[in-house]
Design a protein around this motif. Structure first.
Motif, PDB file in Angstrom:
ATOM      1  N   ASP A  12       0.873  -1.091   0.050  1.00 24.04           N
ATOM      2  CA  ASP A  12       0.155  -0.154   0.124  1.00 24.04           C
ATOM      3  C   ASP A  12       1.074   1.087   0.364  1.00 24.04           C
ATOM      4  O   ASP A  12       0.354   2.166  -0.288  1.00 24.04           O
ATOM      5  N   HIS A  13       1.763   1.184  -0.168  1.00 19.60           N
ATOM      6  CA  HIS A  13       3.090   1.861   0.418  1.00 19.60           C
ATOM      7  C   HIS A  13       4.323   1.606  -0.576  1.00 19.60           C
ATOM      8  O   HIS A  13       4.539   0.624  -0.162  1.00 19.60           O
ATOM      9  N   THR A  15       9.009   3.272  -0.407  1.00 18.11           N
ATOM     10  CA  THR A  15       9.615   4.774  -0.455  1.00 18.11           C
ATOM     11  C   THR A  15      10.852   4.479  -1.178  1.00 18.11           C
ATOM     12  O   THR A  15      11.557   3.513  -1.287  1.00 18.11           O
ATOM     13  N   ARG A  53       8.008   8.744   0.726  1.00 18.78           N
ATOM     14  CA  ARG A  53       6.622   8.268   0.957  1.00 18.78           C
ATOM     15  C   ARG A  53       6.451   7.814  -0.255  1.00 18.78           C
ATOM     16  O   ARG A  53       5.581   8.940   0.178  1.00 18.78           O
ATOM     17  N   TRP A  54       5.192   7.963  -1.277  1.00 16.79           N
ATOM     18  CA  TRP A  54       4.067   6.921  -1.572  1.00 16.79           C
ATOM     19  C   TRP A  54       3.366   6.562  -1.187  1.00 16.79           C
ATOM     20  O   TRP A  54       3.541   5.332  -1.046  1.00 16.79           O
ATOM     21  N   GLY A  55       2.317   6.802  -0.409  1.00 17.27           N
ATOM     22  CA  GLY A  55       1.188   6.094   0.466  1.00 17.27           C
ATOM     23  C   GLY A  55      -0.197   6.307  -0.681  1.00 17.27           C
ATOM     24  O   GLY A  55      -0.318   7.357  -1.679  1.00 17.27           O
ATOM     25  N   LEU A  57      -1.865   3.401  -1.641  1.00 21.17           N
ATOM     26  CA  LEU A  57      -1.490   2.814  -3.799  1.00 21.17           C
ATOM     27  C   LEU A  57      -2.172   0.933  -2.916  1.00 21.17           C
ATOM     28  O   LEU A  57      -2.665   0.244  -3.501  1.00 21.17           O
ATOM     29  N   ASN A  58      -3.096   1.315  -1.734  1.00 15.49           N
ATOM     30  CA  ASN A  58      -3.895   0.214  -1.018  1.00 15.49           C
ATOM     31  C   ASN A  58      -5.134  -0.075  -2.342  1.00 15.49           C
ATOM     32  O   ASN A  58      -5.249  -1.779  -2.523  1.00 15.49           O
ATOM     33  N   LYS A  82       3.122  -4.912  -7.220  1.00 18.02           N
ATOM     34  CA  LYS A  82       1.909  -4.206  -5.885  1.00 18.02           C
ATOM     35  C   LYS A  82       1.714  -6.111  -5.934  1.00 18.02           C
ATOM     36  O   LYS A  82       1.217  -6.984  -6.305  1.00 18.02           O
TER      37      LYS A  82
END
Length: 84
Positions: A12-13, A15, A53-55, A57-58, A82
């Motif tokens: 879901d994230h 870095t 950090r890229w969050g 993404l769930n 993913k």
């Protein structure tokens, strides 16, 4: 610009780290295996900021993605997966 990731697999994230920290507009997109942009990120990088950090993404479907990170005319691509 060199982009490093701890692991190419995310849930879901994730870095990522850039090698040359400088104040600039950093753009990143996640494309699926068909080339469709599924998520985009724009952030103003501060001086000496290496890690991003890229969050959130769930909701992306599971599969293979291409991360494209650009800063000005400098662009880097990386393959990500993913998983469940």
């Amino acid at each position: 610009m060199l982009v490093k990731m701890k692991t190419p697999v995310f849930i879901d994230h994730f870095t990522f780290e850039v090698d040359d920290p400088q104040k600039c507009l950093l753009k990143a997109v996640l494309k699926d295996d068909t080339g469709i942009v599924r998520s985009a990120l724009e952030t103003e990088a501060e001086n000496n900021q290496l890690v991003f950090r890229w969050g959130g993404l769930n909701d992306l479907p599971y599969g293979v993605y291409t991360l494209v990170v650009s800063r000005g005319c400098d662009e880097t691509k990386m393959r990500l997966v993913k998983r469940v």
